[in-house]
Design a protein around this motif. Structure first.
Motif, PDB file in Angstrom:
ATOM      1  N   THR A   1       0.507  -0.848   0.376  1.00 19.05           N
ATOM      2  CA  THR A   1      -0.040   0.157   0.087  1.00 19.05           C
ATOM      3  C   THR A   1       1.137   1.494   0.294  1.00 19.05           C
ATOM      4  O   THR A   1       0.546   2.414   0.301  1.00 19.05           O
ATOM      5  CB  THR A   1      -0.660   0.245   1.493  1.00 19.05           C
ATOM      6  N   ALA A   2       1.976   1.631  -0.088  1.00 15.99           N
ATOM      7  CA  ALA A   2       3.134   2.530   0.133  1.00 15.99           C
ATOM      8  C   ALA A   2       2.946   2.869  -1.280  1.00 15.99           C
ATOM      9  O   ALA A   2       2.121   2.754  -2.684  1.00 15.99           O
ATOM     10  CB  ALA A   2       4.415   1.808  -0.289  1.00 15.99           C
ATOM     11  N   PRO A   3       2.643   4.529  -0.914  1.00 16.79           N
ATOM     12  CA  PRO A   3       2.143   5.177  -2.038  1.00 16.79           C
ATOM     13  C   PRO A   3       3.278   5.967  -2.922  1.00 16.79           C
ATOM     14  O   PRO A   3       2.941   6.320  -4.183  1.00 16.79           O
ATOM     15  CB  PRO A   3       2.166   6.842  -1.257  1.00 16.79           C
ATOM     16  N   SER A   4       4.535   5.422  -2.961  1.00 21.16           N
ATOM     17  CA  SER A   4       5.818   5.116  -3.669  1.00 21.16           C
ATOM     18  C   SER A   4       6.365   4.616  -3.783  1.00 21.16           C
ATOM     19  O   SER A   4       6.891   4.157  -3.362  1.00 21.16           O
ATOM     20  CB  SER A   4       6.212   7.349  -3.418  1.00 21.16           C
ATOM     21  N   HIS A   5       7.725   4.571  -4.726  1.00 25.60           N
ATOM     22  CA  HIS A   5       9.011   3.340  -5.007  1.00 25.60           C
ATOM     23  C   HIS A   5       9.500   3.658  -4.025  1.00 25.60           C
ATOM     24  O   HIS A   5      10.007   2.375  -3.205  1.00 25.60           O
ATOM     25  CB  HIS A   5       9.375   4.035  -5.899  1.00 25.60           C
ATOM     26  N   VAL A   6      10.078   4.847  -3.380  1.00 26.75           N
ATOM     27  CA  VAL A   6      11.268   5.386  -2.235  1.00 26.75           C
ATOM     28  C   VAL A   6      10.045   4.380  -0.823  1.00 26.75           C
ATOM     29  O   VAL A   6      10.816   3.837  -0.423  1.00 26.75           O
ATOM     30  CB  VAL A   6      11.109   6.910  -2.449  1.00 26.75           C
ATOM     31  N   ALA A   7       8.683   5.157  -0.917  1.00 24.50           N
ATOM     32  CA  ALA A   7       7.940   4.412   0.267  1.00 24.50           C
ATOM     33  C   ALA A   7       8.206   2.877   0.476  1.00 24.50           C
ATOM     34  O   ALA A   7       8.551   2.763   1.489  1.00 24.50           O
ATOM     35  CB  ALA A   7       7.161   5.141   0.626  1.00 24.50           C
ATOM     36  N   GLY A   8       7.611   2.434  -0.551  1.00 25.30           N
ATOM     37  CA  GLY A   8       7.826   1.160  -0.963  1.00 25.30           C
ATOM     38  C   GLY A   8       8.855   0.683  -0.086  1.00 25.30           C
ATOM     39  O   GLY A   8       9.143  -0.929   0.508  1.00 25.30           O
ATOM     40  N   VAL A   9      10.868   0.641  -0.946  1.00 32.45           N
ATOM     41  CA  VAL A   9      11.537   0.442  -0.604  1.00 32.45           C
ATOM     42  C   VAL A   9      11.804   0.202   0.768  1.00 32.45           C
ATOM     43  O   VAL A   9      12.545  -0.749   1.812  1.00 32.45           O
ATOM     44  CB  VAL A   9      12.730   0.916  -1.327  1.00 32.45           C
ATOM     45  N   LEU A  10      11.766   1.633   1.389  1.00 32.20           N
ATOM     46  CA  LEU A  10      12.370   1.756   2.393  1.00 32.20           C
ATOM     47  C   LEU A  10      11.019   0.889   3.536  1.00 32.20           C
ATOM     48  O   LEU A  10      11.726   0.124   4.361  1.00 32.20           O
ATOM     49  CB  LEU A  10      11.404   3.003   3.522  1.00 32.20           C
ATOM     50  N   THR A  11       9.949   0.395   3.052  1.00 27.83           N
ATOM     51  CA  THR A  11       9.309  -0.202   4.331  1.00 27.83           C
ATOM     52  C   THR A  11       9.658  -1.681   3.238  1.00 27.83           C
ATOM     53  O   THR A  11       9.537  -2.169   5.095  1.00 27.83           O
ATOM     54  CB  THR A  11       7.411   0.041   3.300  1.00 27.83           C
ATOM     55  N   LEU A  12       9.845  -1.670   2.868  1.00 25.65           N
ATOM     56  CA  LEU A  12      10.431  -3.538   2.374  1.00 25.65           C
ATOM     57  C   LEU A  12      11.563  -3.586   3.138  1.00 25.65           C
ATOM     58  O   LEU A  12      12.043  -4.739   3.693  1.00 25.65           O
ATOM     59  CB  LEU A  12      10.742  -3.865   1.212  1.00 25.65           C
ATOM     60  N   SER A  13      12.574  -2.223   3.875  1.00 29.24           N
ATOM     61  CA  SER A  13      13.833  -3.344   4.780  1.00 29.24           C
ATOM     62  C   SER A  13      13.462  -3.580   6.071  1.00 29.24           C
ATOM     63  O   SER A  13      14.111  -3.409   6.765  1.00 29.24           O
ATOM     64  CB  SER A  13      14.722  -1.266   4.149  1.00 29.24           C
ATOM     65  N   ILE A  14      12.094  -2.620   6.344  1.00 30.82           N
ATOM     66  CA  ILE A  14      11.949  -3.057   7.681  1.00 30.82           C
ATOM     67  C   ILE A  14      11.736  -4.282   7.464  1.00 30.82           C
ATOM     68  O   ILE A  14      12.143  -5.562   8.913  1.00 30.82           O
ATOM     69  CB  ILE A  14      10.309  -2.664   7.973  1.00 30.82           C
ATOM     70  N   LEU A  15      10.935  -5.525   6.546  1.00 36.04           N
ATOM     71  CA  LEU A  15      11.264  -6.150   6.708  1.00 36.04           C
ATOM     72  C   LEU A  15      12.795  -7.130   6.749  1.00 36.04           C
ATOM     73  O   LEU A  15      12.557  -7.946   7.278  1.00 36.04           O
ATOM     74  CB  LEU A  15      10.793  -7.026   5.574  1.00 36.04           C
ATOM     75  N   GLY A  16      13.075  -6.427   5.915  1.00 33.71           N
ATOM     76  CA  GLY A  16      15.293  -7.331   6.172  1.00 33.71           C
ATOM     77  C   GLY A  16      15.646  -7.085   7.116  1.00 33.71           C
ATOM     78  O   GLY A  16      15.940  -7.624   7.536  1.00 33.71           O
ATOM     79  N   PHE A  17      15.497  -5.574   8.011  1.00 33.81           N
ATOM     80  CA  PHE A  17      16.520  -5.879   9.213  1.00 33.81           C
ATOM     81  C   PHE A  17      15.415  -6.920  10.014  1.00 33.81           C
ATOM     82  O   PHE A  17      16.134  -6.975  10.851  1.00 33.81           O
ATOM     83  CB  PHE A  17      16.288  -4.645   9.633  1.00 33.81           C
ATOM     84  N   MET A  18      14.153  -6.739  10.166  1.00 30.96           N
ATOM     85  CA  MET A  18      13.442  -7.646  10.762  1.00 30.96           C
ATOM     86  C   MET A  18      13.702  -8.972  10.918  1.00 30.96           C
ATOM     87  O   MET A  18      14.531  -9.835  11.953  1.00 30.96           O
ATOM     88  CB  MET A  18      11.687  -7.921  10.623  1.00 30.96           C
ATOM     89  N   VAL A  19      14.191  -9.596   9.601  1.00 28.35           N
ATOM     90  CA  VAL A  19      15.120 -10.925   9.256  1.00 28.35           C
ATOM     91  C   VAL A  19      16.149 -11.006  10.094  1.00 28.35           C
ATOM     92  O   VAL A  19      17.149 -11.867  10.652  1.00 28.35           O
ATOM     93  CB  VAL A  19      15.123 -10.894   8.181  1.00 28.35           C
ATOM     94  N   ALA A  20      16.700  -9.369   9.838  1.00 28.08           N
ATOM     95  CA  ALA A  20      18.273  -9.695  10.643  1.00 28.08           C
ATOM     96  C   ALA A  20      18.064  -9.455  12.285  1.00 28.08           C
ATOM     97  O   ALA A  20      19.037 -10.712  12.993  1.00 28.08           O
ATOM     98  CB  ALA A  20      18.981  -8.415  10.309  1.00 28.08           C
ATOM     99  N   VAL A  21      17.179  -9.368  12.877  1.00 32.08           N
ATOM    100  CA  VAL A  21      17.537  -9.359  14.163  1.00 32.08           C
ATOM    101  C   VAL A  21      16.473 -11.188  14.400  1.00 32.08           C
ATOM    102  O   VAL A  21      17.521 -11.040  15.768  1.00 32.08           O
ATOM    103  CB  VAL A  21      16.275  -8.347  14.877  1.00 32.08           C
TER     104      VAL A  21
END
Lengths: 818, 168
Positions: free
Chosen positions: A657-677
């Motif tokens: 539901t991210a309104p732009s590509h940049v927002a989408g990528v940033l949101t996606l990185s939440i997922l990535g960092f959570m996997v790291a944790v």
């Protein structure tokens, strides 16, 4: 006594070496490169001849020369020389010498002679490989090499549409046939591995464990697996494609686009003989002793006889002398295959003897056809006649060769055809019923063989047609005439030997050689071989008489028959040619659909197609392998991990539901960092570190890229979001299942144990550690020590990826120039 | 690492103007990141770390510099190559490409060295050196050479990609 390994390897290697040297030699010798090539062939011929003694006494369980090739798979370059291999080798090199000499005259002032001689030499080497190979894989490789080199030779005149069409057709038919063969070979090797007392082997002949040394065991294994008929059928399809048997004969008449020496070499003596050779070679493997009409006979002999009759009829319909010879070749190959297909002694003698006879008279006739086309300027049968006046020597050769082809006594083709009559008659007399068709079809085919042979002969007699009478026909150069005369002479000598044998004078050497060729394909050991004119009335002599008599009666109405055959050929849906053309057209149309639906130029399509097909393949693989999913026994993670994963899921949902590509990528990185944790919580510090760092870098690179893209593409339409959603779900599901399946597998952890035991620093150690990892970080020890080769491969891939990015992006728009 | 003077931002796109805070933090953090990366590389044999992670971390430091100070600044001060170069493989890209080529060569050379000594390709050895002041016993692993090769390949390859993609 086994043949000399060095000599066999030299025979195999010399033609390829010669082919590589042709460009250099051509610079010095120019047009006379032909004699260099002839010299190479002559050396190979002489080398083969030195091994003749070993070949005559070969037995299938010993004598192979083995050079390891892919030892891990049991594939080796095994060479074996017996009568049959020696015969094909002699044909390849002997006819090779003559054809190269002939080419010196024929190919003068033709384009691309360098390419021509190099390819022809490489072809000769491949053919020798087929003859000598005792390993199924090596045999297959050389088999396909003959297809490829023959493709190049048929398409020698590469600017003509006809040449290209013919080359593609021959390649298509023979290579597809070769694939059948490959499947057959692999099945054969696989099945032998299953049988008790046999080891899985690709070795065909020449060692104790080879297939031909244990025919009973192999047959038993095939029958137990229910694979006997399929394997025989696969191998026969491969051989039939190569040897132009009905309905796969279609490529041979078109292949006449090749320069005539190529036709003389490939389409009479060698390439088309590869299929026949294979049938002869495998005959003892597939033919059980003491069965009058085994499956082998039903398949092979029927195929051969039908081909013999059908293509003989088609030859009568030919309008071009080379087309006539092409159909005739298919017909005579049918005769040979029919002979090998029959289980009795006369059958195998037919096959072996007719290989020799056919090569001699047909190569001579092709060379004659070349002379006629060269000197008279046309190949159309109707425009030719009365050539004997201008070409007396050629006419004499044609008399010997064409009458041999017709099966008229005492010329050479008569003896082998008589043997076929005997073989078919024996089967019919003992079995009766439908088997009466065997001799009937053989006689029927022979009548037409007689007809077209005489038609070819009559090119040299009678009144010349109007167009030809005005043309000044010169004698061919000696380099073209000498090989033709030599081949015709040899054909005559074979006939003469039969006459001499009738009065009790035997040509021992030739008969011993033929006996060893027969022994290679015979089921029960070797015995002598002799041939002579019939001295007393017999059913087979009657069949010969009938064929010749009927032919002579029908010959005056040859033109009516010719027109009839042409009308028959014009009936729709009867010609395999039409099916071939329709099939190729269908493939073309299918190919045109690919860019419309797959290669659209839109990344979205590529990604969807790639991901979806990869997922389907993976899921299909799991289903085929019967992978089990582990049973679900409740969530077993602690609260911290559950929380981290929950945040990750929320992040993932927010991406959509991210309104732009940049927002989408940033949101996606939440997922990535959570996997790291999650990795940290799951005690995997190496993974956590890597995930963190890589996630950061990927984020940076994505932001750099997105900077240049439009901020947002707008809402997806209904259908597109459905398909995208489907692909996304499919990929997610595949990864999920993969993780489950991969972690559920619990193999015997011997490698893991080994790594754990040897990776660290042992308690007792000297100043230098060589055989152990010696590191506290097992992951890294595996990466840089135990599995260092893998890591080297991975960093190579990384370097190549960087280079690709460099070339793809930085050179974009420069048209490839740096 | 940084020249510490802070260049005037005049010739750069004003839209890309970064704040003083960001520039100061970057200048402080980048050396720390690089030292951490080297530490990860060296200790990789015994503790979490290794050539790959160290390489990616180094590239992150470079990327941070590039974002805050711009690619030009990165090239001039951090790498020290100022040749603008028009070709694909010139200027700083050549340096980057040379880095991963050197890394690949180093990794392979280590393997070949083992062969020259009569062991299989890429065999590694560990030597314990006794009596070193402060450390007592130091473990020298030949795998470190291989790891250094990995590190150089990762740094070179990723920087090449970053540079090429960033220039677009």
């Amino acid at each position: 006594m086994s043949p000399d390994a060095a000599v066999l390897l030299a025979v195999l290697g010399l033609p390829f070496l010669g082919a590589a040297l042709v460009p250099a030699v051509h610079r010095v010798l120019g047009e006379r490169t032909a004699y260099f090539a002839a010299g190479v062939a002559a050396v190979c011929l002489a080398l083969l001849a030195t091994q003749a003694d070993a070949a005559l006494h070969a037995t299938p369980d010993a004598g192979a020369v083995v050079v390891p090739w892919i030892p891990a798979l049991g594939v080796e370059l095994a060479l074996y020389l017996d009568g049959l291999a020696l015969l094909v080798g002699f044909l390849a090199t002997g006819v090779g010498v003559l054809v190269f000499t002939y080419s010196a005259g024929y190919m003068r002032d033709e384009p691309g002679t360098q390419r021509y001689y190099a390819t022809l030499l490489a072809f000769m080497g491949s053919m020798l490989g087929v003859a000598l190979a005792a390993d199924l894989i090596a045999l297959f490789v050389f088999w396909e090499l003959t297809s490829v080199t023959s493709f190049l030779l048929i398409g020698h005149y590469r600017t003509t549409d006809a040449g290209r069409y013919a080359a593609r057709k021959s390649l298509f038919v023979t290579v597809v046939g070769g694939l059948f063969l490959l499947v057959g070979f692999v099945l054969l090797a696989h099945v032998t591995g299953q049988a008790p007392g046999l080891a899985r082997t690709f070795t065909l002949v020449g060692t104790e464990g080879s297939l031909l040394a244990n025919p009973e065991g192999v047959r038993g294994a095939l029958e137990t697996g229910g694979l006997f008929v399929p394997v025989v059928a696969l191998v026969v399809v491969g051989a039939a494609a190569k040897s132009a048997q009905v309905p796969l004969q279609i490529w041979l008449p078109d292949a006449m686009e090749a320069p005539t020496p190529v036709s003389a070499f490939l389409h009479s003596a060698t390439m088309v003989k590869a299929g026949v050779y294979l049938v002869g070679r495998l005959r003892p493997l597939f033919l059980p002793p003491d069965v009058a009409v085994p499956e082998w006979t039903l398949l092979v002999a029927t195929l051969g006889l039908i081909s013999m009759a059908v293509t003989a009829v088609l030859a009568v319909g030919a309008t071009d002398i080379k087309e006539l010879l092409a159909y005739s070749t298919a017909s005579h190959l049918g005769l040979i295959i029919a002979g090998y297909g029959l289980a009795n002694e006369a059958g195998v003698e037919t096959g072996a003897f007719h290989i020799v006879n056919h090569a001699l008279f047909k190569a001579a006739l092709f060379l004659v056809a070349g002379i006629v086309a060269h000197e008279a300027g046309t190949r159309a049968i109707h425009d030719l006649g009365g050539l004997a006046e201008h070409l007396p020597v050629t006419a004499a050769v044609t008399v010997v060769a064409a009458l041999g082809m017709a099966g008229v006594p005492p010329f050479n083709g008569f003896y082998s055809k008589e043997l076929l009559f005997e073989a078919t008659w024996d089967v019919a007399a003992h079995e009766g019923g439908l088997y009466l068709l065997f001799p009937a079809v053989a006689v029927f085919g022979s009548v037409f063989t007689f007809l077209y042979s005489i038609r070819f002969l009559m090119l040299f007699f009678g009144e010349p047609p109007d167009g030809l009478a005005d043309r000044e026909i010169q004698a061919p150069p000696w380099s073209m005439l000498a090989p033709t005369v030599l081949l015709g002479g040899l054909a005559g000598l074979v006939g003469l030997a039969g006459v001499l044998a009738t009065v009790g004078v035997h040509v021992e050497a030739f008969e011993t050689f033929l006996a060893s060729v027969v022994a290679s394909s015979a089921v029960a050991g070797g015995h002598g071989f002799e041939y002579h004119l019939p001295t007393s009335p017999s059913p087979y002599a009657g069949m010969s008489l009938l064929a010749i008599g009927l032919g002579a009666v029908l010959y005056p109405s040859y033109d009516r028959l010719h027109r009839g055959v042409r009308r028959l050929r014009a009936v729709p849906h009867t010609s395999p040619d039409a099916y071939y053309d329709a099939g190729i057209e269908g493939l073309d149309r299918l190919g045109a659909l690919v860019p419309r639906y797959v290669q659209t130029g839109v990344v979205r399509t590529y990604a969807a197609v790639l991901l979806a097909s990869t997922s389907l393949l993976v899921l299909g693989g799991y289903t085929a392998a019967g992978a089990d999913l582990p049973a679900f026994d409740g969530f077993v993670v602690g609260l911290p991990i559950a929380l981290v994963l929950l945040v990750a899921v929320v992040g993932a949902a927010a991406v959509g539901t991210a309104p732009s590509h940049v927002a989408g990528v940033l949101t996606l990185s939440i997922l990535g960092f959570m996997v790291a944790v999650f990795y940290v919580l799951a005690s995997a510090p190496d993974l956590a570190l890597t995930q963190l760092v890589v996630e950061t870098l990927v984020l940076v690179i994505l932001l750099l890229v997105l900077d240049e893209l439009p901020a947002f593409y707008g809402e997806a339409t209904g259908l597109r979001s459905i398909t995208d959603g489907f692909v996304a779900a499919l990929v997610g599901g595949t990864v999920f299942v993969t993780v489950l399946v991969a972690t559920a597998g619990r193999p015997d952890d011997r490698i893991a144990e080994f790594l754990v035991e040897n990776g660290g620093v042992p308690a007792e150690h000297g100043p230098v550690l060589l055989d152990a990892g010696g590191g506290g970080n097992l992951v890294n020890v595996i990466l840089v020590d135990f599995r260092a080769f893998d890591t080297l491969g991975e960093i190579t891939v990384l370097a190549i990826a960087a280079l690709s990015v460099l070339t793809l992006i930085a050179m974009r728009g420069t048209g490839g120039a740096p | 690492m940084s020249d510490g003077q802070g260049r005037p931002a005049g010739r750069r796109d004003p839209r890309r103007e970064t704040t003083v805070i960001a520039r100061l933090v970057t200048r402080t953090v980048v050396p720390l990141i690089l030292v951490t990366a080297v530490a990860l590389l060296v200790r990789g044999h015994d503790l979490p770390g290794g050539g790959f992670i160290a390489g990616v971390l180094t590239v992150t430091a470079f990327a941070l510099t590039a974002i805050i100070y711009g690619l030009d600044e990165l090239e001039e001060t951090l790498v020290g190559v100022t040749v603008p170069g028009r070709g694909v493989l010139s200027g700083v890209t050549e340096t980057f490409a040379g880095t991963f080529a050197a890394g690949l060569a180093l990794a392979a050379a280590g393997g070949i060295a083992a062969m020259l000594a009569g062991y299989p390709f890429l065999s590694q050895a560990v030597v314990f050196v006794e009596g070193v002041p402060l450390y007592h016993e130091v473990e020298l692993a030949s795998a470190l050479v291989f790891d250094l090769g990995v590190y150089l390949v990762v740094v070179g390859a990723l920087l090449t990609i970053l540079k090429v993609v960033g220039r677009e």
